[in-house]
Structures are given as C-alpha cells and as structure tokens.
Scaffold this motif. Structure first.
Motif, short mmCIF file in Angstrom:
data_model
loop_
_atom_site.label_atom_id
_atom_site.label_comp_id
_atom_site.label_asym_id
_atom_site.label_seq_id
_atom_site.Cartn_x
_atom_site.Cartn_y
_atom_site.Cartn_z
N GLY A 123 -2.13 -16.76 -10.18
CA GLY A 123 -2.49 -17.77 -9.19
C GLY A 123 -3.17 -17.17 -7.96
N GLY A 124 -2.89 -15.90 -7.69
CA GLY A 124 -3.60 -15.25 -6.60
C GLY A 124 -2.75 -14.84 -5.43
N SER A 125 -2.33 -15.80 -4.63
CA SER A 125 -1.78 -15.48 -3.32
C SER A 125 -0.38 -14.86 -3.32
N VAL A 126 -0.28 -13.63 -3.80
CA VAL A 126 1.00 -12.95 -3.73
C VAL A 126 0.73 -11.45 -3.65
N THR A 127 1.54 -10.75 -2.85
CA THR A 127 1.38 -9.30 -2.73
C THR A 127 2.52 -8.62 -3.47
N LEU A 128 2.17 -7.69 -4.36
CA LEU A 128 3.18 -6.99 -5.14
C LEU A 128 3.48 -5.66 -4.46
N LEU A 129 4.75 -5.46 -4.13
CA LEU A 129 5.13 -4.30 -3.31
C LEU A 129 6.10 -3.38 -4.06
N ASP A 130 5.73 -2.12 -4.16
CA ASP A 130 6.58 -1.11 -4.81
C ASP A 130 7.23 -0.29 -3.71
N VAL A 131 8.56 -0.36 -3.61
CA VAL A 131 9.23 0.31 -2.49
C VAL A 131 9.89 1.62 -2.90
N ARG A 132 9.52 2.15 -4.05
CA ARG A 132 10.08 3.45 -4.46
C ARG A 132 9.40 4.58 -3.69
N PRO A 133 9.99 5.78 -3.72
CA PRO A 133 9.35 6.94 -3.09
C PRO A 133 7.95 7.15 -3.67
N ALA A 134 7.08 7.74 -2.88
CA ALA A 134 5.68 7.89 -3.27
C ALA A 134 5.48 8.63 -4.59
N GLU B 73 7.38 8.70 -7.22
CA GLU B 73 7.70 7.85 -8.36
C GLU B 73 6.57 6.85 -8.58
N PHE B 74 6.08 6.32 -7.48
CA PHE B 74 4.92 5.41 -7.57
C PHE B 74 3.74 6.11 -8.23
N ALA B 75 3.54 7.36 -7.85
CA ALA B 75 2.38 8.10 -8.36
C ALA B 75 2.46 8.32 -9.87
N GLN B 76 3.66 8.37 -10.39
CA GLN B 76 3.79 8.60 -11.83
C GLN B 76 3.64 7.34 -12.66
#
Lengths: 226, 226
Positions: free
Chosen positions: B138-149, B151-154
């Motif tokens: 639908g569009g209007s939503v922000t997906l936020l990953d709050v793990r340490p950087a 873990e995000f990078a992997q």
DNA sequence: TGAATATTCAATCTATTTGGAGAATGATTG
DNA sequence: CAATCATTCTCCAAATAGATTGAATATTCA
C-alpha cells in the motif's frame, strides 16, 4: 557501549526461554520420545505404557511426571488407572515431526537408518499421504492398520482394516487377494508397518508402507474413525 | 503374548530416537536457545556470542560444542575466529517456532508473559507477516530494523532502515514523520522491537511491532537483502 | 480389609553446568 | 623462523541436576 541493550538480557525473554527449555528437555530422552509416540495413539495407562515401552512401572511414572511438568501430557483418573494423553496433540505432534525433520536432514546417521531400513531401494519406497488419498479414491487398495487392537479401537484411518502384526499370518484371508495393501502404524519411526509389508511381500502380495502414522494423519485434521 | 512385537523394542527406531533426543537436549537449556537466536541472525564468532549472551567465553564455547554435536550449528574458521551458523537454518527455525507454539499454547505462564509484555492490549497488538506485506504494498509505512548494525549488515528485510535501538532517539530524524513505523528484530521473543515501539510512541509516532523477526522471514523463503 | 495402580522416596550412578587455568591453533611481527 | 598475540577449546573441580531401581506410600475399587 550499548551492551546493556544489545546483550538482550531481558527478563521476559529469559522467562519464556526457561519454559521452552523445559519442554525441550522433556523431549530430550529416548524413552520419553517413545512414550510420547505411544501416548499419541490415544490415552493410555501407566501400566500399558510401561509394558509397551519395556520400562519399569516406577521409571515410566517418573518419565510421565516429567512430560507432565513440561505440559506435554496430562493424566485423567479412571478408577484405579491414570490415563495419560497429549495436551495439544496436534501441536505436539507437529513439534515431534519438526524434530524428526531436523534429525533426518542434519544427522547423517538418522538419514542412513531411514533410507536403509524404512526406505528400501525398490518398491518399498513409502507412500505419501497424498498418494494414499489418490489411490483410495481410485478404489482398488486395501488400507491396513497393524497396531494392537486397542490402539485401533481408539481411532484409525477411515476404512482401515485392523490386523495386528502378530496375527498377520493367520488372518491373511481377510485381505482381498487382488488389491494392493497400504499398511500404517504408529508413526514415521514405527517398524510394525515395515515388518507387515515385508511379511506380505513374502506371501506374494503387493504391499506398501504409508510414510506417516495415525497421529500425524489426525494432527493434519483429516477425518478419523473410532 | 505378542509382547516382543508390541513392545516395539526395535533397534532402528531406538537409534533414531537417541539422535532426536540429543537434538532436543541441545535445545533444553535457556542459554542455548538464546545462542541459537543470535546465531540465527547470521554467522557469529564465539566472542561476539559470549558478549551478546552475557556468558563467559569458556561457557559459551562449551554450549556451542553441544549445539555442534547435536548438528544444530556448525563453525567455519576465519583466521583466528570460529564463525558459527545454523546447519539447516530454515528447518531449525521451524523447529524453534514449533517449540514456541507448544509453549504458548500449553504453558499458561508463557501465554501470560507474551500477552502482557509482547501484546499489550490496545494498538501494540503485533503486525503479522501478511499484514506487513499488504501495508508495504500500500505504500505509506516505514520498516525499521532495530538490531545492531552488524546483524543488519548480514541480512535484513527488503527496504528496511536500520537504526539500532540504542541510537533510536538520536536518529529519529531519519524516520519520515507522517508514516507509520513497523519495527522488527531478532525473533518473536526479542524485546528490542518492543522497546523501539514504546519509545516511538512516546515521541508521538505511530509504531507497531512485527510479530516475527528476520530469521523467520528468511526461513519462510521470503526475499532478503544483504 | 485386600487387591490393583500409580506415585514418591531413598539410594546410587551418571551427566551437565560453570568459571578458571592452561593448552592448542592460527595470525603477526621482528 | 622464533616469539608473541588473539582466539578458541579442553580439562579440572565443585555444584547441581537427571536416570534408574526397589521399597514404601497413597488412592481407588470391590
């Protein structure tokens, strides 16, 4: 340093994991896995469970207490007996199935035992649930339940004939001669149906093994007869 | 008596159950469940695992040996480090999910912790995977990953922004003001996203928690970005 | 009460958890 | 190449937890 946060030393998570670890520990003994397989057929008394698992009564009772504390099984009293059954049978059977799948996939020896014992090369390749449904629909197939009579009585696949493995030779006549037989028993690692298939083949019958047992069928929400 | 048959004292079954029990035992300690949660984010060294779990190096190593013998995790050497990862990640994550479901369903206290901590009454009710997909579409939503950087990078969900929980206050500006935020982290019992949602709501943002984490998303076969 | 079932207890044995010391392994540097 | 360093693993020792058996103790039925 954001260690205090990153470290995830959070109370609620740890309390949850403590409970989940207790459940996993309860699954962490071969005798208890076997007891669960037996209980999954329907409720059963401590004495019956002891007899069928080959454990002493005291030891069986002890193991049952552990399953009980982990909330995997629960007894109800009927006269002098305590009848144990699974708590959310289909969830628990799904969990056991998932455990088995990890074993088959990750532990080389499990895969080896299964393919050498339960999946002999040629035509002993087991029949899947879908194939069974198809062939039952098609007509010419006999569905054979080789578990003990009391387990059959507590629930079985619709249309199945019960001939406990021990009586198979004597009761051969009850199986139509011209249709293939598909045998099942307690579950994926139960050898009763495997032996039934071997015995039937020796007599010249066309026989196959269903790759799952009664509990998995029931847990999948398929209809059962009692 | 057909005990010898009924008793199901069969070798192959017992050998299989011995292996499955070893796997279950390996899951049977809270620290190891937490280590698995961390390893499920991507491969990680003993030192990192020790730091994030709060265990001593020696103890972490000992627990990792147990996961290794049970064939749940496996290390590869990179220089002086041993990097551990799950063996069939999606099967193992499915198993852990199934364990969690039995816990939530059968153990009253687990259900209680979850609904009081992870599912606060009102609008904190977590968002399901399907709802997320719908709202992303639908569009209007922000997906936020709050793990340490790292873990995000992997690996992370496609389109997610990474702001580790510790930096959330400082980096608020990076989140569009007028769209809802859906936060996720390591898994269903990880509290990072829960705390992120609470913090965002204090700032007046519309924020929700995804009910699963990165490993479950990946195990479901959905696309990931690295 | 006596018989049948199941649980608990006591005793023994074995396995697991843990931190600390030190060994093993591989990288780095003079 | 030897010396050194960083990282991980193993071994030790103490504490704790788990498995098993046979005996003792409930609990229910007749």
């Amino acid at each position: 340093m954001s260690e205090a946060i990153t470290m995830s030393s959070s109370r609620p998570k740890q309390r949850i994991y403590a409970h989940l670890a207790e459940i996993a520990s309860a699954l962490g003994h071969p005798h208890r896995l076997e007891l669960l397989e037996l209980i999954a057929q329907g409720e059963r008394s401590v004495e019956e469970l002891a007899e069928r698992s080959g454990l002493s009564i005291a030891n069986t009772s002890r193991h049952l207490q552990i399953l009980r504390r982990a909330r995997l099984a629960e007894p109800r009293r009927e006269g002098k007996r305590m009848l144990y059954s699974l708590i959310s049978d289909s969830e628990v059977i799904t969990l056991l199935g998932s455990l088995g799948r990890v074993g088959e996939r990750n532990v080389a020896e499990v895969e080896r035992i299964i393919s050498s014992y339960f999946r002999a090369r040629d035509a002993l390749e087991p029949v899947s649930r879908d194939t069974l449904l198809e062939r039952l629909h098609g007509g010419s197939v006999t569905l054979l339940d080789v578990r003990p009579a009391d387990e059959f009585a507590q629930g079985h696949l619709p249309g199945a004939i019960n001939i406990p493995l021990a009586e198979l030779d004597a009761a051969l006549a009850r199986l139509p001669k011209d249709t293939a037989v598909i045998a099942y028993c307690r579950g994926p690692y139960c050898v009763l149906s495997y032996e039934a298939v071997a015995a039937l083949r020796l007599k010249g019958r066309e026989a196959y093994r269903l790759e799952e047992g009664y509990p998995e069928w029931k847990a999948a929400g398929l209809p059962v007869e009692a």
